[in-house]
Design an enzyme around this catalytic site. Structure first.
Site, PDB file in Angstrom:
ATOM      1  N   GLU A 158       0.912  -1.146  -0.083  1.00 10.80           N
ATOM      2  CA  GLU A 158      -0.037   0.081  -0.071  1.00 10.80           C
ATOM      3  C   GLU A 158       0.739   1.201  -0.012  1.00 10.80           C
ATOM      4  O   GLU A 158       0.872   2.099   0.713  1.00 10.80           O
ATOM      5  CB  GLU A 158      -0.900   0.051   1.331  1.00 10.80           C
ATOM      6  CG  GLU A 158      -1.905  -1.105   1.127  1.00 10.80           C
ATOM      7  CD  GLU A 158      -2.996  -0.991   2.265  1.00 10.80           C
ATOM      8  OE1 GLU A 158      -4.137  -1.619   2.021  1.00 10.80           O
ATOM      9  OE2 GLU A 158      -2.690  -0.375   3.201  1.00 10.80           O
ATOM     10  N   GLU A 317      -6.251  -7.875  -0.795  1.00 15.72           N
ATOM     11  CA  GLU A 317      -6.838  -7.938   0.610  1.00 15.72           C
ATOM     12  C   GLU A 317      -8.414  -7.709   0.597  1.00 15.72           C
ATOM     13  O   GLU A 317      -8.867  -6.940  -0.443  1.00 15.72           O
ATOM     14  CB  GLU A 317      -6.093  -6.794   1.455  1.00 15.72           C
ATOM     15  CG  GLU A 317      -4.696  -7.002   1.740  1.00 15.72           C
ATOM     16  CD  GLU A 317      -4.271  -5.786   2.597  1.00 15.72           C
ATOM     17  OE1 GLU A 317      -5.189  -5.204   3.279  1.00 15.72           O
ATOM     18  OE2 GLU A 317      -3.072  -5.696   2.577  1.00 15.72           O
TER      19      GLU A 317
END
Length: 695
Positions: A158, A317
């Protein structure tokens, strides 16, 4: 015939099922590590993403490496039939590094340097940190590059944030010198620094935007965001370099964050073999219907599928139950986990993965949902939901590598979004993003197609428009060079283009076009001139009233809070007019022919009802059809993945009521979950998903 894309695993083409696995946290609990394998096999998990935040476990002291635990993890999972997505650990550093090399710590916009802690707290310019990352990644590649369990590299985690340290300031100035040819007067013109006497006489005078200094030069703000993207990309390429050198056949990915506004993801795709994203929608939010949330998620899925030209992406995710960071941490209702997981597959994902496999025992995410709860049981609602996904993914193995073909596209552009974020002169204050509504507008136009089972790509200003029949470009406020010309070529070749209010106001550096809006040639293409933009209060109602028009639309539709006063050119058809205020009777929706195509201009923010009815007529006119001629109840979606001669139809019920669909007469399908032949009527239970293979 549409060909399949090559599978991630040439020796085992399948849909990936797995998630973030952190054995480094459980080294003192060998019984837990042994149980993990049993849970993985029971849940049909075939992949584990390992070492994402494991730097302190891999290098507890500078130069002292501990790989034994990771060696054991590789061997244990491989023996159990589980492949590994191995992460580079740059997202969080050990404390010894920050203590010895403080330059690796970020500096904030207010010029304060961070302390050790959290994650993504690194300077992406720091030579020290780049060297440390490269050294660690080389060691990982040399040690595990030939292990049969290694399936893919997961680069960092991320990416996001920015650093304002002296190293980054100098790098920013170098970036500006390159962009503007070392010509400070060219920069002054493009940033319009003449305003407020902010003209620079040297690149050395320039600092990044700061609440303590300059933050109101919109061209500077845009260039800073572009620099942050480029510098983050350069940092990522530094990470990837030793992996490419040592393991050239192992694909690489990194997990993006939906429509995160801090980076222009379109610019970060080239080094990646696959794109991935982390999906955490607010299922159960009472302010929006479940299907509205679903359509917004579908928009983002389609964006990620479009990133690589239709190549399947990865859902890196998701959460089996609830997050621990939403404003209200509401559990997914029964059935929603399977439905939301297969929705990703329906729109082009070749995986369903989770954060996290086992709940952490302590720290900030100990109550974030996971496959395995603190109880260590296999009969929890969370675990059974994951198990159901794993069982269904095995039955859908043939879907891997197929894609979604689209004749329509919605234009969503990060740099345009950044420019709108700085726009002053409409609605300001804390609700400005929602009130201006760029993201919401793109999603609303997309939703009108989604509700009809029409496949859509999500493109940017630099994309090739030629493959599409219908191109929708909401609020195309900022135009990069050449975009207007390519839009014109698209229309004249027979395409249908939809433009809206706030189109063509500024160039790529946020300088207003002279000569009227929309500028850069779009005024002639659209056949209208925009005189003014009116921003109104929620109580100031106005409507679009349709008169006689070639689409056959009729009635009156509510409008939003941004409304342009426009003047049609000769040959432009007025389809609808305002009903209220001093511009009552003025055009609000027009159509202008250009070459073989047409341009529609919607001069006001529109409600969903207007968009639904408008596209109900525009789609057939543009030659765009749903993936199957099926009437969809509100809240039921339909997609098609195809390739290698196979066609897989996904039907998903995002409502709280059972639904029934009438399938085309004479068509026969096989339900991949049950093996049954399906024809005629298709029942869908609450939150049900059914995948039918065309026979």
């Amino acid at each position: 015939m549409t060909e399949k894309f090559p599978p991630i695993l040439p020796d085992d083409p399948c849909l990936i099922h797995g998630g973030d696995y952190n054995p480094d946290q459980w080294q003192a609990y060998p019984d837990v590590l042994r149980e993990d394998v049993r849970f993985m096999n029971l849940a049909k998990i075939n992949s584990a993403s390992v070492a994402i935040f494991a730097w302190a476990a891999l290098e507890p002291e500078e130069g002292r490496y501990c790989f034994d635990w990771l060696d054991e993890t590789f061997d244990r999972l491989w023996k159990a039939g589980v492949r590994i997505i191995l992460a580079t650990p740059s997202g969080a550093r050990p404390a010894w590094m920050d203590e010895k090399y403080p330059e690796v710590l970020r500096v904030n916009a207010d010029r304060t340097r961070n302390l050790h802690g959290l994650r993504h707290n690194h300077c992406y310019t720091s030579p020290v940190y780049r060297r440390k990352v490269r050294e660690m990644n080389r060691l990982l590649a040399e040690r595990y590059g030939k292990h049969p369990a290694l399936m893919m590299w997961h680069i960092s985690n991320e990416y996001g944030g920015e650093c304002h340290c002296p190293l980054c300031q100098e790098a920013f100035r170098g970036w500006l010198r390159k962009k503007y040819g070392n010509d400070i007067e060219k920069l002054n013109h493009e940033w319009w620094t003449y305003f407020w006497s902010h003209r620079f006489t040297s690149f050395d005078q320039i600092e990044s935007p700061s609440p303590l200094g300059e933050n109101a030069i919109h061209g500077m703000n845009l260039d800073w965001k572009r620099f942050v993207t480029d510098q983050t990309l350069d940092f990522m390429e530094n990470e990837i370099a030793p992996l490419r050198e040592i393991t050239p056949d192992i694909p690489v990915t990194t997990n993006f964050m939906g429509c995160y506004d801090g980076l222009n993801y379109w610019k970060m795709l080239e080094p990646l073999d696959r794109v991935s994203w982390d999906n955490y929608p607010f299922w159960g939010d009472p302010s929006r219907a479940t299907w509205e949330v679903a359509s917004h998620v579908a928009f983002t899925h389609d964006l990620y599928r479009t990133f690589k030209g239709g190549k399947p992406f990865l859902l890196m995710e998701s959460v089996p139950s609830k997050t621990n960071w939403h404003p209200v941490c509401k559990l997914k209702r029964p059935g929603m986990h399977l439905l939301s997981s297969i929705q990703a597959v329906a729109h082009g994902s070749d995986s369903v993965q989770y954060f996290q496999f086992r709940k952490s025992r302590g720290a900030s995410e100990k109550f974030h949902g996971a496959v395995v709860d603190h109880s260590g049981r296999d009969d929890t609602m969370e675990f059974r939901g994951v198990q159901a996904v794993g069982e269904m993914l095995e039955k859908l193995a043939g879907v891997a590598g197929t894609t979604v073909r689209a004749d329509a596209a919605v234009l969503y552009d990060w740099e345009n979004r950044w420019a709108i974020d700085d726009f002053q002169g409409a609605i300001n204050g804390p609700d400005k993003e929602r009130a201006r509504g760029y993201n919401d507008a793109c999603a609303a136009h997309y939703r009108a197609l989604w509700k009809r089972g029409v496949a859509a790509d999500v493109v940017c200003e630099d994309s090739d428009f030629a493959p599409y029949k219908l191109l929708i470009a909401p609020m195309l406020y900022s135009l990069r060079p050449g975009v207007a010309e390519r839009l014109g070529a698209f229309v004249r070749a027979g395409g249908t283009l939809v433009l809206t209010h706030l189109t063509g106001y500024v160039n790529e550096n946020d300088l207003c076009f002279l000569g009227g809006f929309p500028g850069d040639g779009l005024m002639e293409l659209a056949g209208i001139r925009s005189e003014e933009l009116d921003a109104v209060y929620p109580e100031d109602e106005n409507c679009a009233l349709f008169g006689e028009n070639h689409l056959g639309l009729a009635g009156c539709y509510e409008l939003g809070r941004l409304r342009e006063i426009i003047h049609p050119a000769e040959g432009t058809e007025v389809l609808a007019r305002y009903t209220d205020d001093f511009y009552a009777g003025q055009p609000v929706l027009t159509c202008h022919p250009a070459g073989k195509g047409r341009v529609y201009y919607l001069a006001a923010a529109a409600g969903q009802e207007l968009l639904d009815d408008l596209y109900g007529e525009l789609l057939p006119e543009a030659g765009v059809s749903p993936v199957l001629p099926v009437e969809l109840p509100e809240g039921v979606s339909m997609t098609l993945r195809e390739g290698g001669g196979e066609r897989y139809y996904f039907f998903m019920n995002f409502t709280e009521q059972p639904q029934r669909l009438a399938l085309p007469a004479g068509a026969a399908f096989t339900d991949l979950n049950t093996g049954e032949t399906v024809s005629g009527e298709l029942p869908l239970a609450v939150y049900a998903v059914r995948v039918l293979r065309a026979e």
